[in-house]
Design an enzyme around this catalytic site. Structure first.
Site, mmCIF file in Angstrom:
data_model
loop_
_atom_site.group_PDB
_atom_site.id
_atom_site.type_symbol
_atom_site.label_atom_id
_atom_site.label_comp_id
_atom_site.label_asym_id
_atom_site.label_seq_id
_atom_site.Cartn_x
_atom_site.Cartn_y
_atom_site.Cartn_z
ATOM 1 N N CYS A 2 0.865 -1.170 0.000
ATOM 2 C CA CYS A 2 0.000 0.000 0.000
ATOM 3 C C CYS A 2 0.901 1.219 0.000
ATOM 4 O O CYS A 2 2.082 1.130 0.322
ATOM 5 C CB CYS A 2 -0.854 0.070 1.258
ATOM 6 S SG CYS A 2 -2.012 -1.289 1.406
ATOM 7 N N GLY A 28 -0.796 0.469 -4.818
ATOM 8 C CA GLY A 28 -2.131 -0.035 -4.496
ATOM 9 C C GLY A 28 -3.158 0.581 -5.411
ATOM 10 O O GLY A 28 -3.215 1.803 -5.536
ATOM 11 N N ASN A 101 0.783 0.314 5.827
ATOM 12 C CA ASN A 101 1.315 -0.531 4.770
ATOM 13 C C ASN A 101 2.008 -1.713 5.432
ATOM 14 O O ASN A 101 2.897 -1.516 6.260
ATOM 15 C CB ASN A 101 2.310 0.267 3.923
ATOM 16 C CG ASN A 101 3.066 -0.600 2.905
ATOM 17 O OD1 ASN A 101 4.180 -0.260 2.538
ATOM 18 N ND2 ASN A 101 2.495 -1.685 2.459
ATOM 19 N N GLY A 102 1.591 -2.909 5.067
ATOM 20 C CA GLY A 102 2.221 -4.089 5.640
ATOM 21 C C GLY A 102 1.187 -5.117 6.025
ATOM 22 O O GLY A 102 0.038 -5.065 5.578
ATOM 23 N N TYR A 257 10.480 -5.222 -7.609
ATOM 24 C CA TYR A 257 9.243 -4.902 -8.321
ATOM 25 C C TYR A 257 8.463 -3.712 -7.765
ATOM 26 O O TYR A 257 8.038 -2.838 -8.519
ATOM 27 C CB TYR A 257 8.346 -6.150 -8.320
ATOM 28 C CG TYR A 257 6.910 -5.889 -8.732
ATOM 29 C CD1 TYR A 257 6.589 -5.576 -10.049
ATOM 30 C CD2 TYR A 257 5.862 -5.944 -7.800
ATOM 31 C CE1 TYR A 257 5.260 -5.338 -10.434
ATOM 32 C CE2 TYR A 257 4.547 -5.712 -8.175
ATOM 33 C CZ TYR A 257 4.247 -5.410 -9.493
ATOM 34 O OH TYR A 257 2.958 -5.165 -9.867
ATOM 35 N N THR A 303 8.266 -2.782 -15.365
ATOM 36 C CA THR A 303 9.287 -2.759 -14.328
ATOM 37 C C THR A 303 10.639 -3.330 -14.757
ATOM 38 O O THR A 303 11.672 -2.896 -14.279
ATOM 39 C CB THR A 303 8.749 -3.465 -13.061
ATOM 40 O OG1 THR A 303 7.586 -2.751 -12.665
ATOM 41 C CG2 THR A 303 9.734 -3.446 -11.924
ATOM 42 N N ASP A 365 12.102 -10.264 -17.578
ATOM 43 C CA ASP A 365 11.151 -9.682 -16.625
ATOM 44 C C ASP A 365 11.848 -9.538 -15.274
ATOM 45 O O ASP A 365 12.869 -10.187 -15.017
ATOM 46 C CB ASP A 365 9.880 -10.522 -16.507
ATOM 47 C CG ASP A 365 8.674 -9.647 -16.146
ATOM 48 O OD1 ASP A 365 8.878 -8.486 -15.741
ATOM 49 O OD2 ASP A 365 7.532 -10.126 -16.263
ATOM 50 N N ASP A 366 11.249 -8.686 -14.421
ATOM 51 C CA ASP A 366 11.872 -8.497 -13.106
ATOM 52 C C ASP A 366 11.676 -9.734 -12.231
ATOM 53 O O ASP A 366 12.515 -10.074 -11.409
ATOM 54 C CB ASP A 366 11.292 -7.262 -12.411
ATOM 55 C CG ASP A 366 9.785 -7.276 -12.390
ATOM 56 O OD1 ASP A 366 9.173 -6.685 -13.298
ATOM 57 O OD2 ASP A 366 9.196 -7.914 -11.495
HETATM 58 O O1 LIG Z 1 4.355 -13.924 -12.762
HETATM 59 P P1 LIG Z 1 3.284 -12.907 -12.529
HETATM 60 O O2 LIG Z 1 2.305 -13.370 -11.504
HETATM 61 O O3 LIG Z 1 2.636 -12.455 -13.788
HETATM 62 O O4 LIG Z 1 3.956 -11.658 -11.824
HETATM 63 C C1 LIG Z 1 5.106 -11.022 -12.275
HETATM 64 C C2 LIG Z 1 4.790 -9.923 -13.250
HETATM 65 O O5 LIG Z 1 3.889 -8.957 -12.662
HETATM 66 C C3 LIG Z 1 4.525 -7.693 -12.561
HETATM 67 O O6 LIG Z 1 4.120 -6.838 -13.608
HETATM 68 P P2 LIG Z 1 2.901 -5.808 -13.500
HETATM 69 O O7 LIG Z 1 2.064 -5.903 -14.720
HETATM 70 O O8 LIG Z 1 2.167 -5.978 -12.216
HETATM 71 O O9 LIG Z 1 3.552 -4.356 -13.402
HETATM 72 P P3 LIG Z 1 4.635 -3.548 -14.224
HETATM 73 O O10 LIG Z 1 3.927 -2.849 -15.359
HETATM 74 O O11 LIG Z 1 5.175 -2.587 -13.232
HETATM 75 O O12 LIG Z 1 5.689 -4.460 -14.739
HETATM 76 C C4 LIG Z 1 6.000 -7.971 -12.674
HETATM 77 O O13 LIG Z 1 6.689 -6.865 -13.203
HETATM 78 C C5 LIG Z 1 6.037 -9.142 -13.642
HETATM 79 O O14 LIG Z 1 5.909 -8.685 -14.959
HETATM 80 N N1 LIG Z 2 -0.577 -4.220 1.145
HETATM 81 C C1 LIG Z 2 -0.726 -3.662 2.295
HETATM 82 O O1 LIG Z 2 0.130 -2.967 2.813
HETATM 83 C C2 LIG Z 2 -2.045 -3.967 2.956
HETATM 84 C C3 LIG Z 2 -2.345 -3.262 4.255
HETATM 85 C C4 LIG Z 2 -3.405 -4.013 5.061
HETATM 86 N N2 LIG Z 2 -2.895 -5.263 5.535
HETATM 87 C C5 LIG Z 2 -4.662 -4.205 4.227
HETATM 88 O O2 LIG Z 2 -4.962 -5.289 3.822
HETATM 89 O O3 LIG Z 2 -5.348 -3.275 3.947
HETATM 90 MG MG LIG Z 3 5.754 -6.498 -15.101
#
Ligand SMILES: O=P(O)(O)OC[C@H]1O[C@H](OP(=O)(O)OP(=O)(O)O)[C@H](O)[C@@H]1O
Ligand SMILES: NC(=O)CC[C@H](N)C(=O)O
Ligand SMILES: [Mg+2]
Length: 504
Positions: A2, A28, A101-102, A257, A303, A365-366
């Site tokens: 978050c 988020g 957040n957390g 990420y 990313t 990918d990241d």
């Molecule tokens: O294996 P998966 O479950 O698919 O998760 C990994 C992927 O999800 C994220 O991208 P995302 O589209 O969330 O965001 P980005 O545009 O920042 O890369 C991350 O960068 C990978 O591409």
């Molecule tokens: N990703 C988060 O930091 C989530 C905060 C909190 N645990 C919620 O679910 O709202």
């Molecule tokens: Mg991605």
């Protein structure tokens, strides 16, 4: 994950909070909220949706006051219901608003304690409401009509004694001030900074330094693990360490990420960390595959771009942007269900055939988590005419659940869980798959010799949970209650619960 923010200004802060939430949106996408204080009353607007959709002009003009707190939510507990959007509010003592957040790993135990011992009612399934009530109880114990910063610090000490898991939080007491605190391991990021104006100094506490930059604040420091940073209504800054033995061990996945590349977390530039990941990955490819036949390196936007560019440079292979990202689709990994995540990959990314035709492409990918993105992207590369499709991940295989604020609760949903690298390669349908080694990832983020960070939370890669309290029983109950189908069922029974007045 978050995004959280708090501002004490010398003028109305509604627009500043909104602008900060916009730049924290990548943390988020499910819900957004702001609470401001005009010294007398609190004003709140929160709902499901993106920042730009939740706040209309009619809400903004009601968010009056020179201090306030904001939140963008990616749920890791409870449901996606608007009642669990943050900030949360409790009216006693003094009125407290909190954005978190957390994720707390002892939320169930605390919930019982909060009811039985503290005589407090928790009205949602959110662990953040529990965190707020634990803090409120600890503050109530001071038993004072007028509090000062020492009372807040003592209450934060109480939070650290009772709460386990990851928590970076920003809270506000109307007429008194705002304060941010971070769990004793510093798992989630939180920074603070200041801005000089003609009327005096304004302060901001936020998840990432990018929020400070874009609003013209200067970074002062990260909130240290266990520390509490408080800005009172007069604009005076107070800080104190509130944990007996803090050990900085931030979540390494922020660098892989979550965080924006233009943020600096615990003195480490996320951009540079990702570049170094690319460098290390190139070195591994040279090591394990010296006679590779890669024609072009193509990132999976967004990313991975930073790492992929550096990887291509180091390999001496051309880099090409072969996938175009639809700028109106958000991040797919943090979307709430597998159906929407799957559908969104195709809506988000489209291939430019000529970058693939008759080439051996290395997609970068990241990370590979559920495999949703990689599976589809590999097929798209084949459909676009690639001769061979190789895949490299700037992070090691994600094999274990996250319990500190990233919604990866179920090992069975992770493509790498209980699979060898060769089995993952087959499951994804790639001609060759290369993962970063964990030690290389750590070295990439740590910036040898200069780093303040001796240790990271790397639990998603090695099942070592830095708080030391995560048992197999906890993990199996988390998996049962928060796997995808359990979450879907819960969101179908989305009841309306009592809320503080919401500016509808
Ligand atoms: O294996 P998966 O479950 O698919 O998760 C990994 C992927 O999800 C994220 O991208 P995302 O589209 O969330 O965001 P980005 O545009 O920042 O890369 C991350 O960068 C990978 O591409
Ligand atoms: N990703 C988060 O930091 C989530 C905060 C909190 N645990 C919620 O679910 O709202
Ligand atoms: Mg991605």
């Amino acid at each position: 994950m978050c995004g959280i923010v708090g501002i004490v200004g010398k003028r109305p802060v509604n627009q500043f909070l909104y602008d900060a939430l916009l730049v924290l949106q990548h943390r988020g996408q499910d819900a957004a909220g702001i609470v401001t204080s005009d010294g007398e009353k609190l004003h709140m607007r929160k709902d499901n949706g993106l920042t730009r959709d939740v706040f209309r002009t009619r809400h903004m003009i009601q968010l009056r006051g020179h201090m306030g707190v904001g939140h963008v939510r990616y749920p890791t507990a409870g449901a996606s219901s608007s009642a669990e959007a943050q900030p949360f509010y409790v009216n006693s003592p003094y009125g407290i608003v909190l954005a978190h957040n957390g994720n707390l790993t002892n939320a169930d135990e605390l919930k019982r304690e909060v009811f039985v011992d503290d005589l407090r009612h928790i009205n949602t399934e959110s662990d953040s409401e529990i965190l707020l009530n634990v803090f409120a109880h600890e503050l109530q114990l001071q038993n004072k009509l007028r509090i000062d910063e020492q009372d807040i610090f003592r209450a934060v000490e109480g939070v650290h004694r009772r709460c386990r898991g990851g928590y970076a939080a920003v809270a506000m007491i109307p007429g008194f001030g705002i304060f941010g605190f971070r769990d004793p391991h510093g798992i989630r990021p939180i920074v603070y900074g200041k801005r000089e104006t003609d009327a005096g100094t304004e302060y901001m506490i936020a998840s990432e330094s990018v929020a400070l930059d874009t609003l013209g604040f200067k970074l002062i420091a990260d909130v240290a693990p266990g520390e509490c940073v408080l800005v009172d209504a007069n604009g005076e800054l107070h800080t104190r360490q509130c944990a007996p033995q803090p050990v900085l061990s931030p979540c390494i996945f922020e660098f892989v990420y979550f965080a924006r590349p233009d943020s600096i977390i615990d003195n480490i530039s996320v951009h540079k960390a990702r570049s170094r990941m690319g460098k290390k990955l190139a070195a591994k490819i040279k090591r394990v595959w010296p006679d590779h036949d890669i024609d072009v390196v193509i990132p999976v936007p967004d990313t991975s771009r930073t790492a992929a560019l550096q990887l291509a440079n180091q390999l001496g292979v051309p880099y090409a942007e072969g996938f175009i990202k639809n700028r109106y689709i958000g991040r797919t990994f943090i979307m709430p269900g597998q159906t929407i995540r799957k559908k969104s990959v195709r809506q988000k990314l489209n291939a430019i055939d000529l970058e693939f035709r008759k080439k051996n492409v290395l997609l970068v990918d990241d990370s590979i988590v559920r495999g949703t993105t990689s599976q589809q992207i590999i097929q798209m590369a084949r459909d676009a005419g690639a001769r061979r499709v190789y895949f490299a991940s700037a992070a090691p295989p994600v094999r274990y659940p996250n319990v500190y604020g990233i919604d990866m609760p179920a090992a069975s949903e992770l493509i790498a869980h209980n699979r060898t690298e060769r089995q993952i390669e087959r499951a994804l349908g790639t001609d060759k798959l290369i993962f970063q080694d964990l030690q290389d990832l750590i070295n990439a983020v740590q910036k040898k010799g200069k780093s303040l960070v001796d240790r990271f939370d790397t639990s998603v890669f090695d099942a070592v949970y830095v708080t030391g309290d995560v048992t197999p029983d906890y993990l199996s109950s988390l998996e049962q209650t928060r796997n995808d189908s359990a979450k879907q069922q819960r969101s179908r029974h989305n009841e309306t619960v009592l809320e503080m007045h919401n500016n509808a």
